[in-house]
Design an enzyme around this catalytic site. Structure first.
Site, short mmCIF file in Angstrom:
data_model
loop_
_atom_site.label_atom_id
_atom_site.label_comp_id
_atom_site.label_asym_id
_atom_site.label_seq_id
_atom_site.Cartn_x
_atom_site.Cartn_y
_atom_site.Cartn_z
N GLN A 43 0.74 -1.14 0.02
CA GLN A 43 0.04 -0.03 -0.23
C GLN A 43 0.76 1.27 0.02
O GLN A 43 0.36 2.09 -0.77
CB GLN A 43 -1.05 0.11 1.07
N GLU A 94 1.61 -1.63 8.20
CA GLU A 94 0.49 -0.53 8.83
C GLU A 94 0.66 -0.53 10.27
O GLU A 94 0.83 0.62 11.05
CB GLU A 94 -0.72 -0.77 8.45
N ASP A 122 0.80 3.35 6.15
CA ASP A 122 0.79 2.93 4.61
C ASP A 122 0.59 4.19 3.76
O ASP A 122 1.39 4.98 3.32
CB ASP A 122 -0.11 1.84 4.22
N GLY A 139 -6.98 20.52 21.50
CA GLY A 139 -6.86 21.75 21.69
C GLY A 139 -7.94 22.51 22.59
O GLY A 139 -8.25 22.00 23.63
N GLY A 140 -8.52 23.62 22.21
CA GLY A 140 -9.53 24.27 22.99
C GLY A 140 -10.91 23.88 22.86
O GLY A 140 -11.81 24.68 23.13
N1 COA Z 1 11.76 -9.69 -9.92
C1 COA Z 1 12.58 -10.60 -8.90
N2 COA Z 1 12.56 -10.16 -7.52
C2 COA Z 1 11.74 -9.26 -7.33
C3 COA Z 1 10.95 -8.49 -7.96
C4 COA Z 1 10.98 -8.77 -9.44
N3 COA Z 1 10.46 -8.08 -10.26
N4 COA Z 1 10.35 -7.76 -7.36
C5 COA Z 1 10.85 -7.93 -5.80
N5 COA Z 1 11.37 -8.91 -5.84
C6 COA Z 1 12.10 -9.61 -4.77
C7 COA Z 1 13.03 -8.65 -4.16
O1 COA Z 1 14.30 -8.49 -4.83
C8 COA Z 1 13.10 -9.47 -2.71
O2 COA Z 1 14.08 -10.28 -2.85
P1 COA Z 1 15.21 -10.50 -1.71
O3 COA Z 1 14.55 -10.54 -0.22
O4 COA Z 1 15.64 -12.03 -1.84
O5 COA Z 1 16.29 -9.75 -1.65
C9 COA Z 1 11.51 -9.71 -2.53
O6 COA Z 1 11.16 -9.99 -3.79
C10 COA Z 1 10.77 -8.88 -1.62
O7 COA Z 1 11.00 -8.68 -0.70
P2 COA Z 1 10.41 -7.65 0.47
O8 COA Z 1 10.10 -6.39 0.06
O9 COA Z 1 11.33 -7.97 1.71
O10 COA Z 1 9.04 -8.43 0.67
P3 COA Z 1 8.16 -9.19 1.95
O11 COA Z 1 6.93 -9.32 1.26
O12 COA Z 1 9.05 -10.21 2.58
O13 COA Z 1 7.97 -7.96 2.95
C11 COA Z 1 7.15 -5.78 3.37
C12 COA Z 1 7.01 -6.86 2.46
C13 COA Z 1 6.00 -4.83 3.16
C14 COA Z 1 7.03 -6.17 4.98
C15 COA Z 1 8.56 -5.18 3.06
O14 COA Z 1 8.71 -5.02 1.74
C16 COA Z 1 8.91 -3.89 3.95
O15 COA Z 1 9.28 -3.85 5.06
N6 COA Z 1 8.71 -2.85 3.06
C17 COA Z 1 9.00 -1.62 3.71
C18 COA Z 1 8.03 -0.79 4.50
C19 COA Z 1 6.71 -0.98 3.70
O16 COA Z 1 6.69 -0.35 2.59
N7 COA Z 1 5.74 -1.52 4.33
C20 COA Z 1 4.42 -1.87 3.64
C21 COA Z 1 3.58 -0.77 3.37
S1 COA Z 1 2.15 -1.13 2.72
#
Ligand code: COA
Length: 416
Positions: free
Chosen positions: A17, A140, A169, A248-249
């Site tokens: 998000q 979130e 988010d 606030g007030g």
């Molecule tokens: N082709 C190949 N690999 C891809 C890709 C593509 N097009 N797009 C993404 N990937 C891979 C990335 O390289 C990564 O691989 P790695 O961990 O082996 O290096 C993986 O997919 C994505 O990992 P990640 O973003 O850590 O996904 P997750 O599902 O484990 O975690 C979150 C999800 C949201 C918790 C994490 O992305 C995060 O903390 N993001 C930052 C804060 C944030 O935005 N939070 C969510 C708000 S809605």
């Protein structure tokens, strides 16, 4: 109509998000947003909480309108090559992967800056760079806890509470959009791109600014006079949860209206703004309160504010939330009905303003979404459907100079 961000090309390497909310906003305002997704699966929200089998979930469609979708395996050499070409001709790259994911893929800030020194690289992370939690993945509710929202939301006799509003988010995405636009204006002056980083914790805390105000007041005087704990309850040394109190007030509270026994949303928010005291007394049929020293000032009212709210609720007992607001608005009293999602979805004013829009979609039929909350005199942002997975892959590859044969080969080796 020419849109202000037309001509700005954005690589949208976002998911879930926070990032998608940012790039969607920029797409509404005219940017060419190319969402890069993993072949086969794409953004995880395409599959999350599906209400129609085999059609993208609303979670995805409502955060990815007006974008293109390019499927690309950016961990394979062929995919990296395509991404590098795209980077060389884009203005902005936005990402919200977990900490270090972009570096592991081979696209550190230094490398991106080398490939395209004019490009702005915008990131969302849970915590800011160098923070002692900067290795954490964050969603979130985690951000709401880390940013001070949860400890200050809810009732004093209940646990820390999460807001339904996406403070971690979408709010972070909005902060990032401001950062990107600022960096674009900066680039016009310097010719250089830069890194723009926003953390979810910081963005939540930014919205909790007044709670940090309250902590410092509490440290100094030991109480907070606008909180329900004052003057009869106890304060500790941290800002407490104040239920539905107004800040606030302006003391305020969520008050019951006709039908509250069966309708959980038959309530209004009622604010006792200082200068509205006289009209409030008139509206309630209590003119004697206007000059009564026990009621005349905010300070005098606070010790028995809940008694006053009780009198207002008695007045509301035979009025629906809409009838009550229609009366109170004539007296210039700040108030609103507690609206449900169903009421908002069908609200004619929100439909007319483009805040709630119905969008046709190739697979879903049409769906409702929230359109641009920002209104312009010279532009009406139009919301178009979110892309199907990989819908624009061939188009984007062709625009990068790949021939039909190249595109065929790339598909064959599953780089796209
Ligand atoms: N082709 C190949 N690999 C891809 C890709 C593509 N097009 N797009 C993404 N990937 C891979 C990335 O390289 C990564 O691989 P790695 O961990 O082996 O290096 C993986 O997919 C994505 O990992 P990640 O973003 O850590 O996904 P997750 O599902 O484990 O975690 C979150 C999800 C949201 C918790 C994490 O992305 C995060 O903390 N993001 C930052 C804060 C944030 O935005 N939070 C969510 C708000 S809605």
């Amino acid at each position: 109509m020419t849109k202000p961000l037309e001509g700005i090309k954005i690589i949208d390497f976002t998911h879930v998000q926070a990032g998608p909310a940012c790039t969607q906003l920029l797409a509404w305002f005219g940017a060419d947003v190319i969402k890069v997704e993993r072949p086969g699966s794409g953004d995880v929200t395409r599959n999350q909480l599906r209400d129609i089998p085999d059609a993208d979930a609303l979670y995805f469609t409502m955060l990815n309108s007006n974008k293109k979708s390019l499927t690309l395996d950016t961990k394979k050499p062929e995919g990296k090559e395509v991404l590098e070409k795209l980077i060389r001709e884009s203005d902005v790259l936005v990402e919200n992967f977990g900490p270090g994911a972009l570096d592991r893929m081979g696209f550190s800030w230094e490398r991106l800056n080398e490939l395209n020194p004019k490009m702005i690289v915008a990131s969302v992370k849970g915590f800011s760079d160098g923070h002692h939690y900067d290795d954490l993945k964050v969603y979130e509710n985690v951000a709401q806890c880390a940013g001070g929202a949860a400890s200050t939301t809810g009732f004093w006799d209940g646990p820390p509470t999460i807001s339904a509003a996406a403070l971690g988010d979408s709010n972070t995405g909005m902060h990032l959009a401001i950062g990107i636009l600022t960096a674009l204006i900066g680039r016009d002056k310097t010719g250089k791109g830069q890194k723009v980083a926003v953390s979810m914790q910081d963005s939540v805390l930014n919205l909790c600014r007044v709670k940090l105000r309250d902590q410092q007041r509490l440290d100094r005087v030991g109480y907070l006079e606008e909180y329900p704990q004052y003057p009869h309850g106890e304060f500790s040394d941290v800002v407490p949860r104040g239920g539905n109190a107004g800040g606030g007030g302006q003391p305020g509270w969520v008050l019951k209206c006709k039908g509250w026994e069966t309708d959980p949303n038959a309530y209004i928010y009622f604010t006792i703004q200082g200068h509205a005291w006289e009209p409030i007394c008139k509206a309630l049929g209590r003119p004697e309160w206007i000059d009564d020293p026990a009621y005349k000032t905010a300070e005098a009212r606070q010790p028995h504010i809940f008694e006053i709210f009780g009198v207002i609720e008695a007045w509301l007992a035979d009025k629906t939330k809409f009838e009550a607001v229609d009366i109170l608005r004539k007296f210039d009293i700040p108030c609103a009905p507690v609206l449900t999602m169903k009421e908002l979805a069908n609200d004619p004013s929100l439909r007319a303003s483009g805040t709630i829009v119905e969008v046709p979609h190739k697979k879903r039929g049409s769906y409702l979404t929230v359109g641009s909350p920002i209104k312009f005199s010279d532009m009406k942002p139009e919301v178009t459907a979110s892309p199907l997975l990989g819908e624009h892959t061939d188009e984007v590859l062709a625009s990068l100079g790949y021939s039909r044969q190249d595109i065929f080969n790339l598909h064959e080796i599953k780089a796209v």
